[in-house]
Design a protein around this motif. Sequence first.
Motif, PDB file in Angstrom:
ATOM      1  N   ASN A 168      16.262   2.268  -1.748  1.00 29.17           N
ATOM      2  CA  ASN A 168      15.637   3.588  -1.657  1.00 29.17           C
ATOM      3  C   ASN A 168      14.351   3.573  -0.851  1.00 29.17           C
ATOM      4  O   ASN A 168      13.562   4.515  -0.904  1.00 29.17           O
ATOM      5  CB  ASN A 168      15.355   4.147  -3.060  1.00 29.17           C
ATOM      6  CG  ASN A 168      14.342   3.314  -3.834  1.00 29.17           C
ATOM      7  OD1 ASN A 168      14.157   2.133  -3.540  1.00 29.17           O
ATOM      8  ND2 ASN A 168      13.717   3.913  -4.821  1.00 29.17           N
ATOM      9  N   LEU A 217      11.112  -1.940   5.437  1.00 27.25           N
ATOM     10  CA  LEU A 217      12.324  -2.305   6.175  1.00 27.25           C
ATOM     11  C   LEU A 217      12.001  -2.923   7.534  1.00 27.25           C
ATOM     12  O   LEU A 217      12.787  -3.728   8.043  1.00 27.25           O
ATOM     13  CB  LEU A 217      13.225  -1.084   6.338  1.00 27.25           C
ATOM     14  CG  LEU A 217      13.825  -0.548   5.030  1.00 27.25           C
ATOM     15  CD1 LEU A 217      14.650   0.706   5.302  1.00 27.25           C
ATOM     16  CD2 LEU A 217      14.673  -1.604   4.338  1.00 27.25           C
ATOM     17  N   ASN A 218      10.868  -2.576   8.120  1.00 29.32           N
ATOM     18  CA  ASN A 218      10.368  -3.297   9.298  1.00 29.32           C
ATOM     19  C   ASN A 218       9.587  -4.510   8.794  1.00 29.32           C
ATOM     20  O   ASN A 218       8.375  -4.636   8.983  1.00 29.32           O
ATOM     21  CB  ASN A 218       9.468  -2.401  10.143  1.00 29.32           C
ATOM     22  CG  ASN A 218      10.233  -1.284  10.812  1.00 29.32           C
ATOM     23  OD1 ASN A 218      10.004  -0.103  10.538  1.00 29.32           O
ATOM     24  ND2 ASN A 218      11.147  -1.628  11.712  1.00 29.32           N
ATOM     25  N   THR A 264       7.882   1.222   9.388  1.00 26.76           N
ATOM     26  CA  THR A 264       7.532   1.299   7.969  1.00 26.76           C
ATOM     27  C   THR A 264       6.374   0.374   7.618  1.00 26.76           C
ATOM     28  O   THR A 264       5.850   0.420   6.499  1.00 26.76           O
ATOM     29  CB  THR A 264       8.739   0.938   7.083  1.00 26.76           C
ATOM     30  OG1 THR A 264       9.155  -0.407   7.353  1.00 26.76           O
ATOM     31  CG2 THR A 264       9.896   1.901   7.337  1.00 26.76           C
ATOM     32  N   ILE A 276      10.818  -3.526  -0.366  1.00 27.05           N
ATOM     33  CA  ILE A 276      12.126  -3.338   0.270  1.00 27.05           C
ATOM     34  C   ILE A 276      13.181  -3.145  -0.813  1.00 27.05           C
ATOM     35  O   ILE A 276      13.300  -3.962  -1.732  1.00 27.05           O
ATOM     36  CB  ILE A 276      12.496  -4.547   1.147  1.00 27.05           C
ATOM     37  CG1 ILE A 276      11.455  -4.724   2.259  1.00 27.05           C
ATOM     38  CG2 ILE A 276      13.882  -4.384   1.740  1.00 27.05           C
ATOM     39  CD1 ILE A 276      11.607  -6.005   3.045  1.00 27.05           C
ATOM     40  N   PHE A 282      11.817   3.977   2.273  1.00 26.68           N
ATOM     41  CA  PHE A 282      11.817   4.885   3.420  1.00 26.68           C
ATOM     42  C   PHE A 282      12.169   4.107   4.681  1.00 26.68           C
ATOM     43  O   PHE A 282      11.973   2.898   4.764  1.00 26.68           O
ATOM     44  CB  PHE A 282      10.502   5.644   3.515  1.00 26.68           C
ATOM     45  CG  PHE A 282       9.293   4.861   3.971  1.00 26.68           C
ATOM     46  CD1 PHE A 282       8.589   5.235   5.108  1.00 26.68           C
ATOM     47  CD2 PHE A 282       8.810   3.758   3.239  1.00 26.68           C
ATOM     48  CE1 PHE A 282       7.464   4.548   5.524  1.00 26.68           C
ATOM     49  CE2 PHE A 282       7.671   3.069   3.643  1.00 26.68           C
ATOM     50  CZ  PHE A 282       7.001   3.459   4.797  1.00 26.68           C
ATOM     51  N   ARG A 283      12.715   4.820   5.676  1.00 23.43           N
ATOM     52  CA  ARG A 283      13.357   4.166   6.812  1.00 23.43           C
ATOM     53  C   ARG A 283      12.700   4.551   8.144  1.00 23.43           C
ATOM     54  O   ARG A 283      12.117   5.634   8.261  1.00 23.43           O
ATOM     55  CB  ARG A 283      14.836   4.573   6.868  1.00 23.43           C
ATOM     56  CG  ARG A 283      15.673   4.159   5.683  1.00 23.43           C
ATOM     57  CD  ARG A 283      16.974   4.919   5.644  1.00 23.43           C
ATOM     58  NE  ARG A 283      16.736   6.323   5.320  1.00 23.43           N
ATOM     59  CZ  ARG A 283      16.821   6.847   4.098  1.00 23.43           C
ATOM     60  NH1 ARG A 283      17.170   6.072   3.079  1.00 23.43           N
ATOM     61  NH2 ARG A 283      16.582   8.124   3.885  1.00 23.43           N
ATOM     62  N   PRO A 284      12.844   3.697   9.151  1.00 22.61           N
ATOM     63  CA  PRO A 284      12.465   4.103  10.499  1.00 22.61           C
ATOM     64  C   PRO A 284      13.231   5.352  10.928  1.00 22.61           C
ATOM     65  O   PRO A 284      14.432   5.482  10.665  1.00 22.61           O
ATOM     66  CB  PRO A 284      12.843   2.891  11.359  1.00 22.61           C
ATOM     67  CG  PRO A 284      12.811   1.732  10.414  1.00 22.61           C
ATOM     68  CD  PRO A 284      13.283   2.287   9.102  1.00 22.61           C
ATOM     69  N   GLN A 285      12.530   6.259  11.542  1.00 24.35           N
ATOM     70  CA  GLN A 285      13.010   7.542  12.058  1.00 24.35           C
ATOM     71  C   GLN A 285      13.257   8.587  10.964  1.00 24.35           C
ATOM     72  O   GLN A 285      13.694   9.696  11.270  1.00 24.35           O
ATOM     73  CB  GLN A 285      14.236   7.377  12.957  1.00 24.35           C
ATOM     74  CG  GLN A 285      13.911   6.578  14.210  1.00 24.35           C
ATOM     75  CD  GLN A 285      14.970   6.660  15.275  1.00 24.35           C
ATOM     76  OE1 GLN A 285      16.118   7.002  15.035  1.00 24.35           O
ATOM     77  NE2 GLN A 285      14.560   6.353  16.511  1.00 24.35           N
ATOM     78  N   ASP A 286      12.940   8.245   9.708  1.00 24.96           N
ATOM     79  CA  ASP A 286      12.835   9.311   8.715  1.00 24.96           C
ATOM     80  C   ASP A 286      11.714  10.257   9.152  1.00 24.96           C
ATOM     81  O   ASP A 286      10.751   9.841   9.824  1.00 24.96           O
ATOM     82  CB  ASP A 286      12.473   8.749   7.344  1.00 24.96           C
ATOM     83  CG  ASP A 286      13.659   8.157   6.602  1.00 24.96           C
ATOM     84  OD1 ASP A 286      14.787   8.262   7.122  1.00 24.96           O
ATOM     85  OD2 ASP A 286      13.445   7.599   5.513  1.00 24.96           O
TER      86      ASP A 286
END
Length: 458
Positions: A287, A236-237, A308, A284, A289-293
Motif C-alpha cells: 500500500n 518504492l524508489n 518516493t 515499503i 505510495f507510488r511514482p507518478q501517483d
Amino acid sequence: MPLAFATADTAAIPVHVLQADQAPGFIAALPDPAQAWAGHQGFTGALGQVLILPDAQGGIAQVLVGYGTAQARARGRFHLGAVARQLPKGVYRIASGLTGLDLEEAALAWVLAGYQFVRYRKPAEPIAGLVAPDGIDAARVQIIAQAEALTRDLINTPASDMGPQELETAARALADAHGAAITVTTGDDLIAGFPLIHAVGRASPRAPRLIDMRWGDTGPTLTLVGKGVCFDTGGLNIKPGASMGLMKKDMGGAATVLGLAQMIMALGIRLRLRVLIPAVENSIAGNAFRPQDILTSRKGLTVEINNTDAEGRLVLADALALADEETPDLVISMATLTGAARVAVGPDLSPFFTDSDDHAAAITSAARQVADPVWRMPFHDPYEALIEPGIADLDNAPGGGMAGSITAALFLRRFVQSPYVHFDIYGWQPSAAPSRPKGGVGMGARALLAALPSLLKL
C-alpha cells in the motif's frame, strides 16, 4: 546526568587562556621554576596547547591554554571543548583571557564536551568540571546545552527505538515538563486533513501522525515545523544501502525544533509557540505510495510523485499548510531535506532560505555571535517552473539533478503565505570535533534562539 556547570568551589583550579602573542609575556611573569617548566614543555600559546603548572605539593597550581591566532581560531569553534577533555579530573575556573561572547562560547563548549549518548552502553568517566564564569548567563548556557543534548539523543536513537510513537512520547514529555498543550492526529484520521502525511506513512506498521504542541499565551506567534521521518527507506524508489545507513537521522528536523522549543520554554521567552511535527516512517509495502501517483495536499494543491524518496517535502507541506492557516508572525521549518544542500555547503553549515533580507541579516548576525554557522540560500523564482510538471500543480522531484535544495525549498514555499524561513540541515556530525562527538547534532537552533528578538521584535 544533565549537562551543567560544577558547583562553585573556592579551590577551583584557575585556567588562563592565552593568545599566541600573549603567551611570552604571561610566562615571563611566572616564578623561575614555572618559566623553566613552560620552556621545557614548549608552550607557545598555539591553539589547543595545554600546560599544567604544578604546585609545591605536586598538585595542579594553574593551567595555561593556548588560544592561538585569530586565523587559527577561525578554522574551528568550541576550542575549549577539546581542552576540557584533556584535563585531569577536578573543578576548574576560567581565570583570564576571555570576555563577552568568547567567554560564553567557551563555557558552552566546556559543558557540551561532557555530552555522552549512553542509552546502549555504560557512560565513560565524566570530564573535568567547570565553575560558571562570572559575566555570563550561566542558567541560559545550561538550558541551551541541555536542549542540545535532547536533540542529539533523539537523533542518535536508532529507528527501532525511535519511531513515530516514540517521537510523540518525547514531545509529550517535553510538553508535560513545561506546561504545554499537545494534540496528536494518528493513522487513518490523517486522511481527510493531512493526506500527504498519511500517504507517506501508511505503508509502515507504525502509524503516521501529526504532533501539534502549543505553549504561551502572550506575545508574537511563532510556529516551528520539523520533519519527523523516523526512518527513510526511500519507499518504492528504494535507497541503496550506503544511502540508507544514516536514515535514523531523517527526523533531525523534528529533533532540532524540539530542542529549540525546549530552549524557548525553559527560558520563558514571551511568545506564543506552536510546534508541528509530521512523524512518519517511509516504508515499503503493497500500500505504499507510488511514482507518478498524484496526491492532493491539505492546501488543495496537487502533487505528482516522481520519486518516493522525496517524501520529506510532502509531509512538511501538509504541516506548513496547517501552520499557515493561523497566519503566525513567523513560520520556521527545519528538515534534513536534501543531499543537494550537503553538496553545496557540507555538514558544518546550516543553509537557510527566506525572502526577507531583514530576517536573513538577523539570523546571519546571530549565528556569528553564538558560533552556530549558517548560510543563506536563494528562493530563486526563475526555478519555479522546474517544480511544475504540467499534469499536476507541483512535482515533488523535478528531474535534471540541478538546484535540488532550492527546488525543494520552492516547493515548501508554495504552502506558506506567512513570513517564512526554511532550514535544510544535515543533523549529523560525521567525525568528532570539539564539543561535538560523531553522531546527531543540533544545527541552526542556537542561531535562531539568538535571532528571535530581532525576528519577532521581542
